[in-house]
Write an enzyme that holds these catalytic residues in place. Structure first.
Site, PDB file in Angstrom:
ATOM      1  N   CYS A  38       0.976  -1.384   0.013  1.00 27.69           N
ATOM      2  CA  CYS A  38      -0.063  -0.211   0.149  1.00 27.69           C
ATOM      3  C   CYS A  38       0.897   1.264  -0.071  1.00 27.69           C
ATOM      4  O   CYS A  38       2.099   1.187  -0.638  1.00 27.69           O
ATOM      5  CB  CYS A  38      -0.938   0.044   1.111  1.00 27.69           C
ATOM      6  SG  CYS A  38      -0.154  -0.154   2.730  1.00 27.69           S
ATOM      7  N   GLY A  39       0.682   2.338   0.688  1.00 27.45           N
ATOM      8  CA  GLY A  39       1.398   3.456   0.849  1.00 27.45           C
ATOM      9  C   GLY A  39       2.701   3.352   1.813  1.00 27.45           C
ATOM     10  O   GLY A  39       3.868   3.465   1.460  1.00 27.45           O
TER      11      GLY A  39
END
Length: 276
Positions: free
Chosen positions: A235-236
């Site tokens: 993800c981030g």
């Protein structure tokens, strides 16, 4: 009592509050990057202990955010929270489902199996009119005997992700919103390229949730792509990847791991390939 699923309902927790081995942890972020806002920063389920992902339970010496702490650090801090080897852990956050799956995964990677996320979190608890209290200042707990047994198979490095682009041995699942995955616009963190890791598929974490809770199993089966390959989640910064991981945990027994550096690492390194 043994946790057999990665999530429990607020009704289950309410009926097991008196079990002396049950410990409730609040893994909320004081400042979050979620699309959801909350006005529940100052209240908690009665008797809850604060699990500080951003500081205490991350490697703050690492320039990347939210990275895994050492087993020694994790063990020490878990003991300070009064957590024992036989503790039954229920973890929630004040957004429903956001940062609590990360805390769940950290305990899993440190070898503690008796842990679950509270489905719906604090908002769901309040919806049922269960009791809450103001968050106390700096409580001190009897030191626990928790032992960390780190499982390196549950975490992947950028080198392993790069190798998987070639081998395609595992399926890489990106939990970021679709616009970030497609490289539309700038990343929220400065200095990062836009796009995604080649060969990865996009399942935004918001797609596996509804009203702050995980979708029913039947709905998850319908929307989640699946085969027999191992699954790697990204993800981030390693937080919402854990939401997707739990969603898959609810429907499949595939081997699952997290790319801990996630896009914060991948997006800043010019020598790593990206797609848009």
């Amino acid at each position: 009592m043994r946790m057999t699923k990665p999530i429990v309902s607020v009704a289950w927790l309410h009926s097991n509050l008196e079990d002396p081995n049950v410990i409730i942890l609040d893994a909320s972020f004081k400042e979050n990057q979620s699309l959801v806002e909350t006005d529940l920063e100052n209240i908690q389920i009665k008797g809850t202990r604060f699990f500080d992902i951003k500081n205490t339970f991350s490697d703050t010496a690492n320039p990347l955010p939210n990275t895994i702490p050492s087993p020694q650090q994790f063990e020490l801090e878990a003991r300070k929270l009064g957590i024992n080897k036989n503790s039954i852990l229920v973890i929630y956050d004040n957004l429903g489902i956001y940062s609590s799956p990360r805390a769940w995964w950290l305990f899993k990677i440190m070898g503690h199996q008796n842990v679950a996320v509270l489905d719906g979190g604090l908002p769901e608890w309040i919806t049922k009119d269960y009791s809450v209290e103001e968050i106390p200042g700096n409580p001190i707990y009897a030191v626990g005997n928790f032992e960390a047994k780190f499982n390196s198979e549950l975490v992947k490095s950028k080198e392993q992700i790069l190798d998987n682009i070639r081998t395609k041995d595992a399926v890489l699942i990106d939990a970021r919103v679709e616009s970030r995955f497609q490289g539309i616009g700038n990343e929220p963190r400065a200095g990062l390229r836009s796009g995604h890791i080649p060969g990865s598929i996009n399942i935004p974490y918001t797609h596996v949730l509804q009203n702050g809770k995980f979708l029913p199993k039947e709905a998850l089966i319908n929307i989640l792509k699946n085969d027999d390959k191992p699954l790697i989640f990204t993800c981030g910064s390693g937080i919402t990847a854990c939401i997707d991981l739990i969603a898959y945990e609810l429907i499949t027994k595939n081997v699952k791991s997290i790319y801990d550096g996630s896009w914060t690492e991948w997006g800043q390194l010019e020598n790593l390939p990206i797609e848009k």
